[in-house]
Enzyme design. Structure first.
Site, PDB file in Angstrom:
ATOM      1  N   GLY A 140       0.833  -1.206   0.000  1.00  0.00           N
ATOM      2  CA  GLY A 140       0.000   0.000   0.000  1.00  0.00           C
ATOM      3  C   GLY A 140       0.859   1.245   0.000  1.00  0.00           C
ATOM      4  CB  ALA A 141       4.416   1.513  -0.809  1.00  0.00           C
ATOM      5  NE  ARG A 188      -4.806   6.152  -2.209  1.00  0.00           N
ATOM      6  CZ  ARG A 188      -5.847   5.941  -2.981  1.00  0.00           C
ATOM      7  NH1 ARG A 188      -5.894   6.462  -4.194  1.00  0.00           N
ATOM      8  NH2 ARG A 188      -6.862   5.211  -2.547  1.00  0.00           N
ATOM      9  CB  VAL A 237      -1.946  -7.491  -0.633  1.00  0.00           C
ATOM     10  CG1 VAL A 237      -0.916  -6.381  -0.503  1.00  0.00           C
ATOM     11  CG2 VAL A 237      -3.366  -6.965  -0.521  1.00  0.00           C
ATOM     12  CB  SER A 240      -8.926   0.073  11.411  1.00  0.00           C
ATOM     13  OG  SER A 240      -9.886   1.110  11.551  1.00  0.00           O
ATOM     14  CE1 TYR A 253     -10.962  -0.779   6.388  1.00  0.00           C
ATOM     15  CE2 TYR A 253     -11.893   0.141   8.401  1.00  0.00           C
ATOM     16  CZ  TYR A 253     -10.866   0.071   7.475  1.00  0.00           C
ATOM     17  OH  TYR A 253      -9.746   0.863   7.638  1.00  0.00           O
ATOM     18  CB  ALA A 262     -11.174  -7.171   7.278  1.00  0.00           C
ATOM     19  CE  LYS A 263      -8.147  -2.221   8.027  1.00  0.00           C
ATOM     20  NZ  LYS A 263      -6.760  -2.212   7.546  1.00  0.00           N
TER      21      LYS A 263
END
Ligand SMILES: NC(=O)c1ccc[n+]([C@@H]2O[C@H](COP(=O)([O-])OP(=O)(O)OC[C@H]3O[C@@H](n4cnc5c(N)ncnc54)[C@H](O)[C@@H]3O)[C@@H](O)[C@H]2O)c1
Length: 262
Positions: A11-12, A14, A71, A153, A166, A169-170
């Site tokens: 995720g590099a 931004r 990924v 998160s 979400y 997942a987190k």
């Protein structure tokens, strides 16, 4: 053989991943900067572009290499590990930052492809990176100071309406990191996650859109510090966790959330 420490960051291109890449590079690390640089039909906002990844590589200087990989693609991640090992002789930190958000309706109405993508990128992407990167961290000779890091998160510990996949997942990332930390035991390699609060990036703008809010700034007031977090503030904590000084911390979910979870 080059003696610098070496990292992979996903995720590099931004946001938090870009800030982490540039910070590590400026601290003398070699960095393989991984991003998919491709939009996803199940996610209704734009991912980063190859031009953004190129800009991060340029900002990081000569010791950052860009590597386009999703990924969800284990082969692409394995190739990133091979870049690190062939260019710099090994791997010391793997930092799983890539993530997407989707939802905006009640869980039972959430599009199945969106749910699958959120789980497979946000949780599967972290686990897939560990599967290919931990063996490389273990290939370093003892005494080791390898680091597996993930961005979870505040959604891992809060029930956010219309973001159930979400949140799942987190929370899964936090559980995975705890188990991985125990498995790594006395190897010298640790596993930790950070849980950012509302941070000024594109994913937060997408979250605002899912809630029908015009701007991501709308999330600032719910954070006790009264403002959004800057990506570099999350990167600063990841940079510390990547150092050999953080060896007593493992299996932790470290809030970088301006007090959001209080
Ligand atoms: N910004 C926030 O408020 C916030 C809060 C908590 C957690 N996070 C987490 O921080 C992480 C970084 O997000 P950000 O805030 O920098 O958002 P962002 O959208 O700016 O960055 C995400 C990056 O991940 C890349 N990406 C997306 N899917 C990918 C895939 N399948 N393979 C490879 N790369 C992929 C995108 O191209 C983009 O460069 C995410 O895991 C996100 O869930 C962000």
């Amino acid at each position: 053989m080059d003696s610098r420490r070496v990292a992979i960051v996903t995720g590099a291109a931004r946001g938090i991943g870009a800030a982490t890449t540039v910070r590590l590079a400026r601290a003398g690390w070699g960095v393989v900067a991984v991003d998919s640089c491709a939009d996803d039909p199940a996610i209704d906002y734009a991912m980063a572009s190859t031009a953004e990844l190129d800009a991060v590589v340029a900002a990081g200087g000569e010791h950052v290499v860009g590597h386009v990989a999703d990924v969800r693609d284990a082969e692409g991640l394995l190739a990133a590990v091979e870049v690190a090992e062939s260019r710099w002789g090994g791997l010391d930190a793997a930092v799983a930052v890539a993530g997407v958000i989707g939802g905006g309706v009640a869980y039972w109405e959430t599009d199945a492809d969106t749910e699958r993508t959120v789980i497979d990128v946000d949780l599967g992407g972290v686990m897939r990176l560990a599967r290919v990167a931990v063996p490389a961290l273990l290939r370093r000779p003892e005494p080791r100071a390898g680091r597996f890091l993930a961005v979870s998160s505040a959604a891992a510990t809060r029930g956010l309406p219309h973001l159930a996949a979400y949140c799942a997942a987190k929370a899964g990332v936090a559980g995975f990191i705890r188990a991985l930390a125990v498995e790594l035991g006395p190897t010298g390699i640790t596993a930790n996650a950070v849980s950012p609060g509302s941070t000024a990036t594109d994913i937060l703008q997408a979250s605002a859109a899912l809630y029908g809010l015009p701007e991501r700034e709308a999330f600032a007031a719910q954070q006790p510090i009264g403002r959004l977090i800057e990506p570099d503030e999350v990167a600063a904590v990841l940079e510390f966790l990547a150092t050999s000084s953080s060896g007593a911390l493992t299996g932790a979910l470290i809030p970088v959330d301006g007090g959001l979870a209080l």
